[in-house]
Design a protein around this motif. Structure first.
Motif, PDB file in Angstrom:
ATOM      1  N   LEU A 187       0.831  -1.209   0.000  1.00 23.22           N
ATOM      2  CA  LEU A 187       0.000   0.000   0.000  1.00 23.22           C
ATOM      3  C   LEU A 187       0.862   1.253   0.000  1.00 23.22           C
ATOM      4  O   LEU A 187       0.637   2.172  -0.800  1.00 23.22           O
ATOM      5  CB  LEU A 187      -0.917  -0.018   1.227  1.00 23.22           C
ATOM      6  N   VAL A 188       1.852   1.298   0.873  1.00 25.41           N
ATOM      7  CA  VAL A 188       2.733   2.460   0.957  1.00 25.41           C
ATOM      8  C   VAL A 188       3.544   2.619  -0.327  1.00 25.41           C
ATOM      9  O   VAL A 188       3.653   3.716  -0.887  1.00 25.41           O
ATOM     10  CB  VAL A 188       3.676   2.347   2.171  1.00 25.41           C
ATOM     11  N   GLY A 302       9.500  -1.538  -7.479  1.00 25.44           N
ATOM     12  CA  GLY A 302       9.491  -2.554  -8.533  1.00 25.44           C
ATOM     13  C   GLY A 302       8.923  -3.872  -8.045  1.00 25.44           C
ATOM     14  O   GLY A 302       8.132  -4.524  -8.742  1.00 25.44           O
ATOM     15  N   GLN A 303       9.285  -4.280  -6.847  1.00 25.98           N
ATOM     16  CA  GLN A 303       8.763  -5.521  -6.274  1.00 25.98           C
ATOM     17  C   GLN A 303       7.250  -5.441  -6.102  1.00 25.98           C
ATOM     18  O   GLN A 303       6.522  -6.403  -6.396  1.00 25.98           O
ATOM     19  CB  GLN A 303       9.432  -5.808  -4.937  1.00 25.98           C
ATOM     20  N   ALA A 304       6.769  -4.291  -5.623  1.00 30.89           N
ATOM     21  CA  ALA A 304       5.329  -4.123  -5.424  1.00 30.89           C
ATOM     22  C   ALA A 304       4.591  -4.137  -6.758  1.00 30.89           C
ATOM     23  O   ALA A 304       3.482  -4.676  -6.867  1.00 30.89           O
ATOM     24  CB  ALA A 304       5.058  -2.814  -4.680  1.00 30.89           C
ATOM     25  N   MET A 305       5.198  -3.563  -7.801  1.00 29.07           N
ATOM     26  CA  MET A 305       4.571  -3.568  -9.118  1.00 29.07           C
ATOM     27  C   MET A 305       4.512  -4.977  -9.695  1.00 29.07           C
ATOM     28  O   MET A 305       3.521  -5.362 -10.324  1.00 29.07           O
ATOM     29  CB  MET A 305       5.327  -2.641 -10.067  1.00 29.07           C
ATOM     30  N   VAL A 306       5.575  -5.747  -9.487  1.00 27.62           N
ATOM     31  CA  VAL A 306       5.562  -7.146  -9.936  1.00 27.62           C
ATOM     32  C   VAL A 306       4.429  -7.905  -9.233  1.00 27.62           C
ATOM     33  O   VAL A 306       3.672  -8.636  -9.865  1.00 27.62           O
ATOM     34  CB  VAL A 306       6.915  -7.826  -9.637  1.00 27.62           C
ATOM     35  N   LYS A 307       4.304  -7.686  -7.949  1.00 31.32           N
ATOM     36  CA  LYS A 307       3.274  -8.370  -7.155  1.00 31.32           C
ATOM     37  C   LYS A 307       1.875  -7.963  -7.616  1.00 31.32           C
ATOM     38  O   LYS A 307       0.992  -8.816  -7.796  1.00 31.32           O
ATOM     39  CB  LYS A 307       3.476  -8.036  -5.676  1.00 31.32           C
ATOM     40  N   MET A 308       1.665  -6.668  -7.809  1.00 34.65           N
ATOM     41  CA  MET A 308       0.357  -6.201  -8.260  1.00 34.65           C
ATOM     42  C   MET A 308       0.039  -6.726  -9.654  1.00 34.65           C
ATOM     43  O   MET A 308      -1.105  -7.070  -9.960  1.00 34.65           O
ATOM     44  CB  MET A 308       0.303  -4.678  -8.267  1.00 34.65           C
TER      45      MET A 308
END
Length: 329
Positions: A187-188, A302-308
């Protein structure tokens, strides 16, 4: 190898390791055999056009959020309303009325259809364009797995329900993100996309003029000097729905940590931005980012974008590969 090169290599290896945990049916280089030039075509188009229209990077990134949060990353946000069934699609829902970039996606799709007819999905194009656009304007790069297929269903009511509105409080944000398999750190980090781009006054005017819901009152959690500046220079009346304001004033064209620094000064534009400081957990993440190097934010974003990008994807024989992104086959 210099320090920066070593750091970038570590970031790349870390992201590859993260992908190993992702949806098994998606993979890097999915089109290597079926359409070898696919990713290069997307990248070339982005590199050709975004430098001359840098303000498009934020909308194209936003498009992926809005796509993935409704029915997963299936390109359903691109579908037009049709006379058949008179169905109001996601495009027609209030959260998507200010989305831009549909023509950009259509242009990329047209080129790919000439190269490899019926092969590359619109859902994958959204993911690749978002990444390449951010990278082109100096933001982070992340590896994009491909192999998504396009959904055939698009409902405005689902967009209203699943896309977090700008007036969300912390509890509703946590609930919506959790329903997509995303945690508080995601979220952050994903909110950090607000470091670029603009917003219409209609998205936050109530914080300035009608926070009580009775036609008056200003949000006490909003820095008073910042609020006064917004009223004086950006959104001069309560009914102003067309004017715009930068989400990260003074730095809205630069992918950096300024957004988070402003949150700590009570200068987040949306209520949903301010809500990130209401939880000790998310507040600690914000402070960690602010006090860390930009490269760390880039890597984690980048990690959060991959996850999303892996949320509820359609793969294999599910869905379809649309010939035109705005219409089902």
């Amino acid at each position: 190898m210099g320090v920066s090169s070593k750091m970038m290599m570590m970031i790349f290896l870390g992201l590859l390791g993260f992908i190993g945990l992702a949806e098994a049916q998606l993979k890097l280089g999915y089109y290597a055999q079926s359409c070898p030039k696919a990713e290069a075509i997307v990248q070339d188009y982005v590199h050709q056009h975004i430098p001359h229209a840098q303000s498009m990077a934020a909308p194209l990134l936003r498009m992926q959020f809005h796509d993935c949060f409704v029915r997963g990353c299936d390109g359903s946000v691109l579908l037009n309303k049709t006379e058949v069934g008179n169905n109001d699609t996601e495009k027609t829902a209030n959260p998507n009325l200010t989305l831009r970039g549909f023509g950009f996606i259509d242009s990329v799709k047209s080129i790919l259809e000439e190269e490899c007819p019926g092969v590359v999905s619109c859902a994958d194009i959204i993911a690749l364009v978002a990444r390449d656009s951010v990278w082109t304007v100096g933001g982070p790069w992340w590896p994009v797995t491909t192999g998504r297929r396009d959904g055939r269903i698009s409902n405005a009511s689902e967009a209203l329900q699943d896309i977090p509105p700008p007036f969300s409080n912390f509890s509703s944000l946590q609930t919506i993100f959790a329903s997509k398999g995303l945690d508080l750190k995601d979220l952050v980090l994903l909110s950090g996309a607000h470091t670029i781009g603009i917003a219409h006054c209609s998205s936050f005017n109530e914080r300035l003029y009608n926070f009580t819901g009775r036609g008056y009152g200003q949000d006490p959690s909003l820095d008073s000097e910042y609020a006064a500046n917004l009223k004086e220079r950006k959104c001069k009346t309560p009914s102003d729905n067309t004017s715009i304001a930068e989400m990260d004033p003074g730095s809205h064209r630069t992918f950096d940590l300024s957004y988070y620094k402003l949150l700590l000064k009570r200068r987040g534009l949306f209520q949903s931005d301010a809500a990130l400081t209401k939880s000790l957990t998310t507040l600690s993440y914000i402070k960690e980012l602010v006090n860390g190097p930009l490269e760390a934010f880039f890597a984690e974003f980048g990690q959060a974008m991959v996850k999303m990008g892996e949320v509820q994807v359609l793969t294999g024989s599910a869905g379809e590969i649309r010939k035109h992104c705005a219409f089902v086959n």
